[in-house]
Write a protein that holds these residues in place. Sequence first.
Motif, PDB file in Angstrom:
ATOM      1  N   CYS A  46      71.290 -34.369 -82.564  1.00  0.00           N
ATOM      2  CA  CYS A  46      72.655 -33.932 -82.859  1.00  0.00           C
ATOM      3  C   CYS A  46      72.694 -33.146 -84.154  1.00  0.00           C
ATOM      4  N   VAL A  47      71.976 -33.613 -85.175  1.00  0.00           N
ATOM      5  CA  VAL A  47      71.970 -32.893 -86.449  1.00  0.00           C
ATOM      6  C   VAL A  47      71.450 -31.474 -86.227  1.00  0.00           C
ATOM      7  N   MET A  48      70.328 -31.375 -85.513  1.00  0.00           N
ATOM      8  CA  MET A  48      69.733 -30.047 -85.293  1.00  0.00           C
ATOM      9  C   MET A  48      70.673 -29.140 -84.514  1.00  0.00           C
ATOM     10  N   LEU A  49      71.155 -29.638 -83.374  1.00  0.00           N
ATOM     11  CA  LEU A  49      71.947 -28.777 -82.491  1.00  0.00           C
ATOM     12  C   LEU A  49      73.295 -28.428 -83.106  1.00  0.00           C
ATOM     13  N   TYR A  50      73.946 -29.411 -83.717  1.00  0.00           N
ATOM     14  CA  TYR A  50      75.279 -29.106 -84.237  1.00  0.00           C
ATOM     15  C   TYR A  50      75.193 -28.192 -85.458  1.00  0.00           C
ATOM     16  N   THR A  51      74.148 -28.353 -86.263  1.00  0.00           N
ATOM     17  CA  THR A  51      73.983 -27.425 -87.387  1.00  0.00           C
ATOM     18  C   THR A  51      73.812 -26.003 -86.851  1.00  0.00           C
ATOM     19  N   ALA A  52      73.046 -25.874 -85.765  1.00  0.00           N
ATOM     20  CA  ALA A  52      72.870 -24.547 -85.166  1.00  0.00           C
ATOM     21  C   ALA A  52      74.201 -24.009 -84.651  1.00  0.00           C
TER      22      ALA A  52
ATOM     23  N   LEU B 149      81.563 -15.687 -77.056  1.00  0.00           N
ATOM     24  CA  LEU B 149      80.945 -17.015 -76.964  1.00  0.00           C
ATOM     25  C   LEU B 149      81.808 -18.107 -77.576  1.00  0.00           C
ATOM     26  N   THR B 150      82.899 -17.709 -78.242  1.00  0.00           N
ATOM     27  CA  THR B 150      83.667 -18.672 -79.027  1.00  0.00           C
ATOM     28  C   THR B 150      83.914 -19.978 -78.292  1.00  0.00           C
ATOM     29  N   ILE B 151      84.499 -19.883 -77.113  1.00  0.00           N
ATOM     30  CA  ILE B 151      84.933 -21.119 -76.455  1.00  0.00           C
ATOM     31  C   ILE B 151      83.741 -21.987 -76.061  1.00  0.00           C
ATOM     32  N   VAL B 152      82.635 -21.329 -75.694  1.00  0.00           N
ATOM     33  CA  VAL B 152      81.432 -22.093 -75.347  1.00  0.00           C
ATOM     34  C   VAL B 152      80.948 -22.858 -76.570  1.00  0.00           C
ATOM     35  N   LEU B 153      80.919 -22.163 -77.707  1.00  0.00           N
ATOM     36  CA  LEU B 153      80.463 -22.813 -78.935  1.00  0.00           C
ATOM     37  C   LEU B 153      81.388 -23.961 -79.325  1.00  0.00           C
ATOM     38  N   VAL B 154      82.687 -23.729 -79.192  1.00  0.00           N
ATOM     39  CA  VAL B 154      83.628 -24.780 -79.589  1.00  0.00           C
ATOM     40  C   VAL B 154      83.434 -26.019 -78.726  1.00  0.00           C
ATOM     41  N   VAL B 155      83.312 -25.822 -77.428  1.00  0.00           N
ATOM     42  CA  VAL B 155      83.118 -26.978 -76.546  1.00  0.00           C
ATOM     43  C   VAL B 155      81.800 -27.683 -76.876  1.00  0.00           C
ATOM     44  N   ALA B 156      80.740 -26.904 -77.070  1.00  0.00           N
ATOM     45  CA  ALA B 156      79.453 -27.508 -77.437  1.00  0.00           C
ATOM     46  C   ALA B 156      79.595 -28.280 -78.744  1.00  0.00           C
TER      47      ALA B 156
ATOM     48  N   LEU C  86      78.988 -38.767 -70.526  1.00  0.00           N
ATOM     49  CA  LEU C  86      79.940 -38.344 -71.541  1.00  0.00           C
ATOM     50  C   LEU C  86      79.917 -36.825 -71.677  1.00  0.00           C
ATOM     51  N   VAL C  87      78.703 -36.279 -71.732  1.00  0.00           N
ATOM     52  CA  VAL C  87      78.581 -34.829 -71.889  1.00  0.00           C
ATOM     53  C   VAL C  87      79.138 -34.119 -70.659  1.00  0.00           C
ATOM     54  N   GLY C  88      78.811 -34.634 -69.485  1.00  0.00           N
ATOM     55  CA  GLY C  88      79.283 -34.017 -68.250  1.00  0.00           C
ATOM     56  C   GLY C  88      80.799 -34.028 -68.151  1.00  0.00           C
ATOM     57  N   PHE C  89      81.375 -35.231 -68.204  1.00  0.00           N
ATOM     58  CA  PHE C  89      82.822 -35.334 -68.063  1.00  0.00           C
ATOM     59  C   PHE C  89      83.533 -34.671 -69.240  1.00  0.00           C
ATOM     60  N   GLY C  90      82.992 -34.878 -70.440  1.00  0.00           N
ATOM     61  CA  GLY C  90      83.605 -34.282 -71.627  1.00  0.00           C
ATOM     62  C   GLY C  90      83.652 -32.773 -71.502  1.00  0.00           C
TER      63      GLY C  90
END
Lengths: 391, 267
Positions: free
Chosen positions: A136-142, A168-175, B218-222
């Motif tokens: 999570c630290v790695m991915l969210y920092t990215a 890409l905004t919405i994709v990034l926000v959801v991620a 969680l990731v899927g449904f979320g």
Amino acid sequence: MKLNALGSRLPRLTFWRGLLFALWILGAYVAVIRFTKGLGAVTNLRDDFPWGLWIGFDVLCGVALAAGGFTVAALVYIFDAGKKYHAIVRPTILTAFLGYLLVIVALLFDLGRPWNIWHPIIMWNPHSVMFEVGWCVMLYTAVLALEFSPVVFEKFRWRWPLRVMRSLTIVLVVAGVLLSTLHQSSLGSLYLIVPQKMHPLWYSPLLPLLFFISAVGVGLAMTIFESFLSHRAFRKELELDVLTGLARGVILVEVIYLTVRFLDMAGRGTLSFAFHPTREAGLFWAEIFLMSVVPIVIYSVPKFVVHRTWLFWGAVSTVVGLVMNRLNVSITSLEGWGGAYFPKWQEIVVTAALVATGFAVFEWVARNFPIFPREETAEEAALAGEKPAYA
Amino acid sequence: MSKGILVDISLCIGCESCMEACRTANGLKPTSQRRLSPDNYVIVENLEGDVYYRHACMHCEHATCVSACPVAALEKTELGPVIWHAEKCMGCRYCLQACPFQIPTYEWHNPVPSVRKCTMCYDRIVAGGQPACTEACPTGAILFGEREDLIAEAQRRLREEPGKYVQHIYGVREVGGTSLLYISHVPFEKIPFLARNLSVQEPLPELTWRVLSKIPNLVGFGGVFLFGVYWIINRRIKLERMAKENQLEAKEDFIEELPPEQLDSEE
Ligand code: SF4
Ligand code: SF4
């Protein structure tokens, strides 16, 4: 010399600037000792107390205080909370991004073999909460870096990367929201595995949920708090209606938090521990009051929730309460098992240096990049501001 | 087959032969410290009078430390011993935090620190031998063998001398089972490092796995939920705008800043 050259744009050697340099020098000294003599030389950590201030504050609080980034992004881009909130998106993303970078620096201090920090990428153990935390630290920092990148592209007028990022905004926000949800809760999950070591006031099978809810609450509070700092530092206009909206959000989140926390404790019969005259009970109530009760009360008064002073103090209370909660979980609750722990001054210095660095970098970025809405660009704010930052 | 060690507290005379043998076999530095440390893999603790007990890694069947380690530096081997791989470890110390018996120790004063604890002499077992400590014990208070056989032996002892032993084999169930098995003539509640987990029957890694295993859902449904909310809200806004302006917006722009074209024209 260098200071003078920069003098036109940066405040002169103020108290805060002096403090920052002092902390950096002390921090560098501690770093040298830590990396040549080992963790024991600069910390009070020991076998039965393996995690101290650096994990309890720098990591647990650092991540929680960065929660404004995903909370506000979700409000604005997914739930479309309203145009007025757009102005606070960039400062909160910046805060979150810096927060995560500082968490990584803190980890480099705290890990025994920091040069192996990347190992979770190739050495997997999906059964470990720490493995989840690492990813999570790695991915969210990215993700935060990407969310922040339009600011840089805009500054240098790189058109096509800017256009790509926008699509890409919405994709990034959801991620970002998903990763944050996982990360905030996983920090609570870390402690699920030590039921017999923790004080019953803090151990709960719901720790991941409680960590998540309180992170959302403090994310909103931090956004309020940081608006005030920007206001003082850059003479930025305070968008009071925005802050009021956020404050109402704090009420909602903290009410949910208190409900879940107390129902859970009542259900498992641990509530009685809160009424024993112990140090733990005192710290428990202090945390509950500061983090949840005080802001709920303040922000429920119609006159206060629109008043700048009360808005500010409500947010401060939430932030202080959250810090207490995380330290209680990571330190107080484990002292019954591992014995008393108090950080060495070296641990405190490194923590203080990191916090100060966060403020300083935020200030520098805010002055040099388009963080605030167009009508108050960095240059204009700098021109207007003879007043030294954060003074 | 999984190996184990049976500890019979009633037979231990506190001679510390096991500690000496361990020191030699593992090349540990002599130390005057009387607690588990990077140079003490096993301690013979004096409970009271002439009651002594072994204090060392339990080599849990569902080892908490193994489940906690993010990089799988700790491994529960087929043979039973739980061992540590230096080249993988990143030093997060979650293993120290998580171990229910507070066994792993850390080299706090080493710039390249290792996690240190009993290895049940894994190398010797692989080579067909037995741990140095069990070999050295003069009274048979610690016995090496197949875990199954050791349980049978323990049951035999409890049966034959019911008046002497507490009728419980520690380690069959505790924290989901351990390779070390204890029988005793004093109540287990009195032995600090064992007492703390007497009531813990379920493997502790279950507690975190219960949450971790929910992540994919969680990731899927979320993800579906968030995109769904976004889609619904923005569709409504789009429709409203279309109605208002009576013209098609080719593309939505969700960044609050002006697009670069306008930025330029403004300057
Ligand atoms: S006793 Fe502790 S260190 Fe030993 S295997 Fe069990 S969890 Fe791991
Ligand atoms: S300190 Fe090393 S062995 Fe222990 S959990 Fe962390 S990475 Fe694994």
